[in-house]
Design a protein around this motif. Structure first.
Motif, short mmCIF file in Angstrom:
data_model
loop_
_atom_site.label_atom_id
_atom_site.label_comp_id
_atom_site.label_asym_id
_atom_site.label_seq_id
_atom_site.Cartn_x
_atom_site.Cartn_y
_atom_site.Cartn_z
N ILE A 2 0.85 -1.19 0.00
CA ILE A 2 0.00 0.00 0.00
C ILE A 2 0.89 1.24 0.00
N THR A 3 1.87 1.24 0.88
CA THR A 3 2.80 2.36 0.97
C THR A 3 3.55 2.53 -0.34
N ALA A 4 3.98 1.42 -0.94
CA ALA A 4 4.73 1.48 -2.19
C ALA A 4 3.91 2.12 -3.30
N SER A 5 2.66 1.73 -3.43
CA SER A 5 1.85 2.29 -4.52
C SER A 5 1.58 3.77 -4.31
N ILE A 6 1.42 4.21 -3.07
CA ILE A 6 1.22 5.63 -2.78
C ILE A 6 2.49 6.40 -3.10
N ASN A 11 6.00 10.36 -4.98
CA ASN A 11 7.41 10.74 -4.95
C ASN A 11 8.26 9.52 -5.33
N ILE A 12 8.72 9.50 -6.56
CA ILE A 12 9.45 8.35 -7.09
C ILE A 12 10.75 8.10 -6.32
N ALA A 13 11.37 9.14 -5.81
CA ALA A 13 12.61 8.96 -5.05
C ALA A 13 12.32 8.23 -3.74
N TYR A 15 9.80 6.32 -3.21
CA TYR A 15 9.37 4.97 -3.62
C TYR A 15 10.59 4.06 -3.80
N LEU A 16 11.58 4.54 -4.53
CA LEU A 16 12.75 3.69 -4.80
C LEU A 16 13.50 3.36 -3.51
N LEU A 17 13.69 4.33 -2.66
CA LEU A 17 14.36 4.07 -1.38
C LEU A 17 13.55 3.09 -0.53
N TYR A 18 12.24 3.25 -0.56
CA TYR A 18 11.35 2.33 0.16
C TYR A 18 11.49 0.90 -0.39
N MET A 19 11.51 0.77 -1.70
CA MET A 19 11.62 -0.56 -2.30
C MET A 19 12.98 -1.21 -2.00
N TRP A 20 14.03 -0.42 -1.96
CA TRP A 20 15.33 -0.97 -1.58
C TRP A 20 15.28 -1.46 -0.14
N GLN A 21 14.57 -0.73 0.71
CA GLN A 21 14.41 -1.14 2.10
C GLN A 21 13.60 -2.44 2.17
N LEU A 167 14.32 16.28 -9.32
CA LEU A 167 14.13 15.24 -10.34
C LEU A 167 12.81 14.51 -10.12
N ALA A 168 12.50 14.18 -8.87
CA ALA A 168 11.25 13.49 -8.55
C ALA A 168 10.04 14.35 -8.92
N MET A 169 10.15 15.65 -8.70
CA MET A 169 9.05 16.55 -9.06
C MET A 169 8.82 16.52 -10.58
#
Length: 182
Positions: A2-6, A11-13, A15-21, A167-169
């Motif tokens: 859920i967090t990932a999709s939001i 904010n793609i940046a 998101y990516l840091l979250y997915m690495w985590q 960049l994310a913006m």
């Protein structure tokens, strides 16, 4: 999930840091869905049974991808590498368009930091954008471990964060087909 999709929409940046985590959390649980169920999924008290089931399936699919892609011990899933590729493509596009001079200025202000970080990374010669994410993720891990971060490093990280935020913006604008409407 859920967090990932939001995060991916907003904010793609992040998101990516979250997915690495998430990749590291899966590794910390030895790619064992039962451990993930206990240590992660069961901690969400406010989920419906369907949401809990969806989350478990999401983790199972990530575990399967990690095994198939050979990133069980280290590395990143192709879905996460694709985000880096998209961001690098957008980065080049922005640099090559005079309309985005403020983006270019932000990048060139950050470039000496990126060059220094790449020089310190040894054999790992990541691209400019991935280098920025590597430093932010590394700092995140150091903070989680309670390690001290020097003032110089904090200033460098602040500049890298500022650059990636810009960049994310632009990524969000591009994603919403608003980038070239400006």
């Amino acid at each position: 999930m859920i967090t990932a999709s939001i995060k991916k929409k907003e904010n793609i940046a992040e998101y990516l840091l979250y997915m690495w985590q998430i990749e590291d959390l899966i590794r910390a649980n030895q790619l064992d869905i039962d451990k993930i169920q206990k240590t992660i999924i069961d901690q969400y008290q406010d989920l419906s049974d369907n949401q809990r089931k969806d989350m478990k399936e999401w983790y199972e699919s990530l575990i399967d991808m990690m095994r198939r892609e050979g990133v069980v011990e280290k590395g990143h899933l192709q879905i996460n590498k694709n985000v880096i590729i998209q961001l690098e493509d957008l980065h080049r596009q922005l640099l090559n368009d005079q309309k985005f001079a403020t983006y270019s200025a932000q990048f060139y202000h950050t470039l000496p930091i990126i060059v220094e970080l790449r020089a310190k990374s040894g054999d790992n010669k990541s691209g400019e954008i991935e280098t920025c994410f590597n430093v932010l993720y590394g700092i995140l891990l150091l903070r989680l471990q309670g390690k001290e971060i020097s003032e110089e490093t904090s200033q460098a990280v602040a500049q890298v964060s500022k650059f990636l935020a810009v960049l994310a913006m632009y990524y969000k604008k591009d994603y919403n087909n608003e980038l070239f409407e400006e």
